[in-house]
Scaffold this active site. Structure first.
Site, PDB file in Angstrom:
ATOM      1  N   MET A   9      39.228  31.239  33.768  1.00  0.00           N
ATOM      2  CA  MET A   9      38.905  30.263  32.579  1.00  0.00           C
ATOM      3  C   MET A   9      39.243  29.053  32.640  1.00  0.00           C
ATOM      4  O   MET A   9      40.402  28.390  32.236  1.00  0.00           O
ATOM      5  CB  MET A   9      38.454  30.752  31.238  1.00  0.00           C
ATOM      6  CG  MET A   9      38.007  32.109  30.853  1.00  0.00           C
ATOM      7  SD  MET A   9      37.684  32.628  29.191  1.00  0.00           S
ATOM      8  CE  MET A   9      39.276  33.120  28.997  1.00  0.00           C
ATOM      9  N   VAL A  10      38.176  27.689  33.057  1.00  0.00           N
ATOM     10  CA  VAL A  10      38.365  25.859  32.729  1.00  0.00           C
ATOM     11  C   VAL A  10      38.732  25.829  30.764  1.00  0.00           C
ATOM     12  O   VAL A  10      38.676  26.273  30.730  1.00  0.00           O
ATOM     13  CB  VAL A  10      37.354  25.472  33.229  1.00  0.00           C
ATOM     14  CG1 VAL A  10      37.654  24.364  32.957  1.00  0.00           C
ATOM     15  CG2 VAL A  10      37.104  26.457  34.637  1.00  0.00           C
ATOM     16  N   GLN A  32      44.153  30.464  40.517  1.00  0.00           N
ATOM     17  CA  GLN A  32      42.945  30.528  41.468  1.00  0.00           C
ATOM     18  C   GLN A  32      42.641  28.627  41.943  1.00  0.00           C
ATOM     19  O   GLN A  32      42.833  28.541  41.356  1.00  0.00           O
ATOM     20  CB  GLN A  32      41.342  30.966  40.536  1.00  0.00           C
ATOM     21  CG  GLN A  32      40.580  31.475  40.835  1.00  0.00           C
ATOM     22  CD  GLN A  32      39.233  31.099  39.753  1.00  0.00           C
ATOM     23  OE1 GLN A  32      38.867  30.430  38.978  1.00  0.00           O
ATOM     24  NE2 GLN A  32      38.903  32.476  40.497  1.00  0.00           N
ATOM     25  N   CYS A  44      31.943  30.969  40.067  1.00  0.00           N
ATOM     26  CA  CYS A  44      31.338  29.766  39.484  1.00  0.00           C
ATOM     27  C   CYS A  44      30.307  29.048  39.910  1.00  0.00           C
ATOM     28  O   CYS A  44      30.130  28.134  40.859  1.00  0.00           O
ATOM     29  CB  CYS A  44      32.537  29.015  39.057  1.00  0.00           C
ATOM     30  SG  CYS A  44      32.372  27.859  37.521  1.00  0.00           S
ATOM     31  N   LYS A  68      37.353  36.185  43.564  1.00  0.00           N
ATOM     32  CA  LYS A  68      35.633  36.406  42.623  1.00  0.00           C
ATOM     33  C   LYS A  68      34.399  36.025  42.733  1.00  0.00           C
ATOM     34  O   LYS A  68      34.672  34.725  43.552  1.00  0.00           O
ATOM     35  CB  LYS A  68      36.286  36.041  41.555  1.00  0.00           C
ATOM     36  CG  LYS A  68      35.703  36.057  39.937  1.00  0.00           C
ATOM     37  CD  LYS A  68      36.227  35.358  38.762  1.00  0.00           C
ATOM     38  CE  LYS A  68      35.515  36.002  37.367  1.00  0.00           C
ATOM     39  NZ  LYS A  68      34.412  35.268  37.556  1.00  0.00           N
ATOM     40  N   ASN A  94      33.364  42.270  36.102  1.00  0.00           N
ATOM     41  CA  ASN A  94      33.852  40.880  35.531  1.00  0.00           C
ATOM     42  C   ASN A  94      32.154  40.501  34.344  1.00  0.00           C
ATOM     43  O   ASN A  94      31.347  41.376  35.123  1.00  0.00           O
ATOM     44  CB  ASN A  94      33.919  39.908  35.506  1.00  0.00           C
ATOM     45  CG  ASN A  94      34.235  38.582  35.081  1.00  0.00           C
ATOM     46  OD1 ASN A  94      33.702  37.432  35.655  1.00  0.00           O
ATOM     47  ND2 ASN A  94      34.996  38.980  33.471  1.00  0.00           N
ATOM     48  N   GLY A 108      31.292  41.688  31.202  1.00  0.00           N
ATOM     49  CA  GLY A 108      30.945  42.238  30.247  1.00  0.00           C
ATOM     50  C   GLY A 108      30.538  41.593  28.413  1.00  0.00           C
ATOM     51  O   GLY A 108      30.660  42.606  27.599  1.00  0.00           O
ATOM     52  N   ALA A 141      36.394  37.164  29.911  1.00  0.00           N
ATOM     53  CA  ALA A 141      36.763  36.095  30.209  1.00  0.00           C
ATOM     54  C   ALA A 141      36.176  35.786  28.489  1.00  0.00           C
ATOM     55  O   ALA A 141      37.476  35.443  27.552  1.00  0.00           O
ATOM     56  CB  ALA A 141      35.543  35.381  30.707  1.00  0.00           C
TER      57      ALA A 141
END
Length: 484
Positions: free
Chosen positions: A16-17, A84, A113, A152, A211, A213, A239
């Site tokens: 997560m950025v 990542q 993304c 991802k 991923n 949810g 996330a």
């Protein structure tokens, strides 16, 4: 290799950025996450970094030419952190992977993304429409580094396209595929497509990490297993559920938000996390409480010292800073790094400008300018030179007919001038505006007065223009600006 990271039957902190920095990753591990992903880091920026062993923090830092720490890691997470990257170039991806591979457990390529900062230049979800480039990037990484490589993705418009893509990805030799169960144009408010993830899990033999949810399927630790079963995936990646409260990883049940934020801030203090990043993460945890008394204190804070005070951790912050300084002093072997030395007619000192040590509203140049006004001496004058071999900068400031210069070189003209101001202020015995020092109120008061005076002058100017029939004539002739 037996010690290679496994992606089977794990629960992971998703990339997560601005959230997946070191304090959040360590906290997630404490609460029970098996694997933690860094935020997406762009290959172009990372390729310019130098690997630096930070003996003060006991970390490994990857430092950009402008002295920003792009990625910081430590021994505690070494065998469980996945780096990542955002990339669209196989060669550059390999360069970055080789730069970090000794300090991380695996390398992941962001192919999911949908945000512009990631898709521009062909990165992120833009890669989903370029299977040849996917093959080139993943194939080069798998062959070129010693740690596992993963990717991802998001799901494609049809089931057939999605399954064709993941089968192709599997052939590159990656160790796992994380699947965000939404289409590229969908956002968190849209339901996750568990059926797509389930089909992917059946189509490939490598671990699939589910991923997406956090909207309505995963709210507590007990929901994680249900999400795993609904998707048929080997593993689960969280996330937003983790961002809001990382104790979601705890099998013992959630911890109070107050406790979680306290523990997060302790890590931020311990690892000297950037104040704005710390503030951002705390605000994400506060969510609807961001307008509470505590929330307003967090929003108003500009430094880690102020954030620590908001949470009653000011003593811990002060002790930690003193420990850092003691380590720095010990490393210098008892020498006096701030000893003034005359170099001809110039007073020099071995200092560098560390931006994080100062309040965002105050800089040494501002303090020195205010001091010169108070003492009624000429405004400071800066002369800066650049060294051709490494393009580093060094500045000399003249104040009251005396010259001051740092003996160390800086990577920008702006920092070089600030360092020169630091030397002058220390030679004069004047507090330079560091966090916790004086003089800040004086500078801020002057700035407030200037703004107030500026408003009054603007009103006067408008009135004069009306009196003059709208003629555009400046009352004072010229305006001199000084970059601080």
């Amino acid at each position: 290799m037996a010690d290679r990271l496994s992606f089977s039957n794990i629960i992971a902190l998703a990339p997560m950025v601005r959230v997946g920095t070191l304090p959040m990753r360590l906290l997630a591990l404490d609460y029970g996450a098996d694997v933690v992903y860094s935020e997406e880091l762009i290959d172009i920026k990372m390729a310019q970094c130098q690997r630096v062993e930070n003996d003060v923090l006991q970390t490994v830092d990857f430092v950009a030419p402008d002295d920003r720490v792009m990625f910081r890691t430590c021994e505690k997470e070494k065998h469980r952190v996945v780096f990542q990257m955002g990339t669209a170039d196989p060669d550059r991806a390999l360069t970055v992977a080789r730069l970090v591979e000794k300090d991380v457990a695996a390398i992941d390529v962001n192919m999911g993304c949908p945000k512009e900062y990631s898709t521009k230049g062909g990165m992120g979800a833009a890669l989903l429409s370029d299977p040849d480039k996917i093959n080139a990037i993943l194939g080069k990484l798998v062959a070129g580094v010693s740690v596992p490589v993963t990717c991802k993705i998001r799901i494609l418009p049809s089931m057939e396209e999605t399954l064709s893509l993941v089968r192709q990805i599997e052939k590159t030799g990656v160790a796992a595929i994380a699947v965000h169960g939404r289409f590229k144009e969908e956002r968190p408010r849209h339901p996750v497509h568990c059926d797509y993830i389930h089909a992917v899990a059946r189509a490939v033999s490598i671990p699939v990490i589910a991923n997406g949810g956090s909207l309505d399927l995963v709210k507590t630790h007990a929901d994680i297993e249900a999400f795993r079963e609904a998707t048929g995936a080997s593993s689960v990646m969280l996330a937003r559920a983790a961002m809001w409260n990382p104790s979601v990883f705890s099998s013992g049940g959630p911890r109070s938000l107050e406790e979680v934020m306290d523990e997060y801030l302790k890590y931020a203090i311990r690892y000297d996390n950037h104040a704005f990043n710390t503030k951002y993460c705390l605000c994400q945890m506060l969510r609807d409480k961001v307008e509470s008394v505590l929330g307003k204190k967090v929003q108003a804070a500009q430094t880690n010292a102020e954030l620590s005070e908001a949470y009653g951790l000011q003593d811990l912050y002060k002790q930690t800073q003193e420990q850092f300084q003691a380590i720095r002093d010990a490393k210098l072997g008892g020498a006096q790094p701030e000893r003034l030395i005359m170099d001809g007619d110039v007073t020099t000192m071995a200092v560098k400008f560390e931006r994080r040590e100062y309040s965002p509203q105050i800089t040494p140049k501002m303090v020195l300018l205010e001091w010169s006004r108070k003492e009624k001496v000429d405004q400071p004058q800066y002369q800066t030179v650049q060294r051709p071999q490494d393009r580093a900068f060094q500045s000399t400031v003249t104040v009251d007919n005396r010259k001051y210069r740092p003996s160390l070189w800086e990577k920008s003209k702006k920092f070089a001038e600030q360092a020169a101001a630091v030397v002058c202020l220390r030679a004069l015995g004047v507090p330079e505006g560091r966090v916790g020092e004086g003089n800040g109120d004086l500078v801020c008061k002057r700035k407030r007065e200037e703004r107030a005076n500026g408003g009054a002058e603007e009103e006067l100017r408008k009135k004069q223009q009306l009196d003059d029939g709208g003629s555009n004539v400046a009352a004072n002739g010229e305006l001199t600006t000084t970059r601080l």
